[in-house]
Scaffold this active site. Structure first.
Site, PDB file in Angstrom:
ATOM      1  N   ASP A 125       0.952   3.963   6.694  1.00 22.84           N
ATOM      2  CA  ASP A 125       2.073   3.642   5.806  1.00 22.84           C
ATOM      3  C   ASP A 125       2.246   4.742   4.770  1.00 22.84           C
ATOM      4  OD1 ASP A 125       4.011   2.478   4.209  1.00 22.84           O
ATOM      5  OD2 ASP A 125       3.030   0.523   4.113  1.00 22.84           O
ATOM      6  N   HIS A 161       9.809  -4.852   4.599  1.00 20.89           N
ATOM      7  CA  HIS A 161       8.978  -3.646   4.524  1.00 20.89           C
ATOM      8  C   HIS A 161       8.780  -3.109   5.933  1.00 20.89           C
ATOM      9  CE1 HIS A 161       6.180  -0.726   2.988  1.00 20.89           C
ATOM     10  NE2 HIS A 161       5.259  -1.119   3.842  1.00 20.89           N
ATOM     11  N   CYS A 198      10.854   2.610   2.179  1.00 21.83           N
ATOM     12  CA  CYS A 198       9.983   2.466   3.344  1.00 21.83           C
ATOM     13  C   CYS A 198      10.736   2.639   4.655  1.00 21.83           C
ATOM     14  CB  CYS A 198       9.284   1.112   3.309  1.00 21.83           C
ATOM     15  SG  CYS A 198      10.400  -0.312   3.467  1.00 21.83           S
TER      16      CYS A 198
END
Length: 274
Positions: free
Chosen positions: A124, A109, A69
């Site tokens: 995302d 994250h 991420c």
């Protein structure tokens, strides 16, 4: 058009001849999810690089790698900024459904919040197989894409002011929490994410420093490769096969476009430009 703009569009197969609008983000997110794998080979090889715009372009675009991420969303963030979007990087804490707890690593994250016509949206492309393939408004409105339904709700909670919920197609019957985040506590510089990378690399509770993992969405579902198995979802049906070291390397290259160096998966293996 900047080098990043052209290179990123070419990497995911999006036109270089037209301006990027908000309504085209659905297409960009889907193409990105199907083109760039979520993978941890650099973490497993313990060969990480400084997080910078230049290094992300070099590894993910020039050398056709994937990432986690904190790699994938910053790269998308830079792309969105260069296309005139009001975007910010934010940190989030994942909910561990297996352990029924919030991830003890904290806010490791990384996601994106964009603002369009005064309305904030969550974006995302770094959440593995759980990706919302559309911007998700922070208003609680449910959005649906080919892989499921998603929503963000404002909640007064110690882990964050917003909860991201998902219900994946063919997999989830009920809504589940993905993560919590604060939309206003933004990352000022991508170098701040060095702490996240170090925790993912070193922490005993990190979910990504135990075994190699590659996953990517496909036109008919998604596929996941680990050192012992290859799992593919096709139109709601799941196919699983065992793989050995040789097959792991072959599938990483053939199915994910990632070349693995010599060595056992997870023990010295690495992607070319970690």
């Amino acid at each position: 058009m900047s080098d990043l703009n052209v290179l990123f569009r070419n990497r995911i197969g999006f036109s270089t001849n037209e301006p990027l609008t908000f309504h085209q983000l659905d297409t960009v997110l889907e193409l990105t999810a199907k083109s760039i794998p979520f993978e941890n080979l650099c973490i497993m090889a313990k060969q990480t690089r400084e997080l910078s715009k230049e290094n992300l372009i070099d590894r993910i675009i020039i050398h056709n790698e994937g990432g986690l991420c904190y790699d994938l969303n910053p790269l998308l963030y830079f792309f969105l900024k260069e296309n005139g979007f009001d975007a910010a990087l934010v940190r989030a804490v994942l909910y561990d459904h297996h352990g029924q707890r919030w991830n003890p690593l904290g806010k490791t994250h990384v996601a994106i919040v964009i603002t369009h016509q005064g309305q904030p949206y969550l974006v995302d492309t770094g959440f593995g197989g759980n990706l919302p393939l559309k911007p998700v408004p922070l208003s609680g409105e449910v959005v649906a894409s080919t892989n499921g339904e998603f929503r963000v709700e404002k909640i007064d909670h110690e882990q964050g002011e917003y909860f991201f919920y998902l219900k994946l197609k063919h997999k989830d019957k009920e809504w589940k929490v993905g993560y919590a985040f604060d939309a206003t506590n933004v990352i000022k510089d991508v170098s701040e994410l060095h702490e996240v990378q170090e925790m993912i690399l070193e922490h005993a509770d990190s979910p990504f420093n135990k075994k190699p993992l590659l996953t990517r969405l496909t036109d008919r579902g998604n596929m996941t490769l680990t050192e012992g198995s290859f799992v593919e979802w096709l139109d709601g049906r799941v196919d699983k096969q065992e793989v050995d070291e040789k097959q792991f390397k072959e599938m990483a290259a053939e199915r994910f476009g990632v070349r693995v160096f010599e060595g056992e998966p997870g023990e010295g293996s690495s992607s070319p430009k970690c």
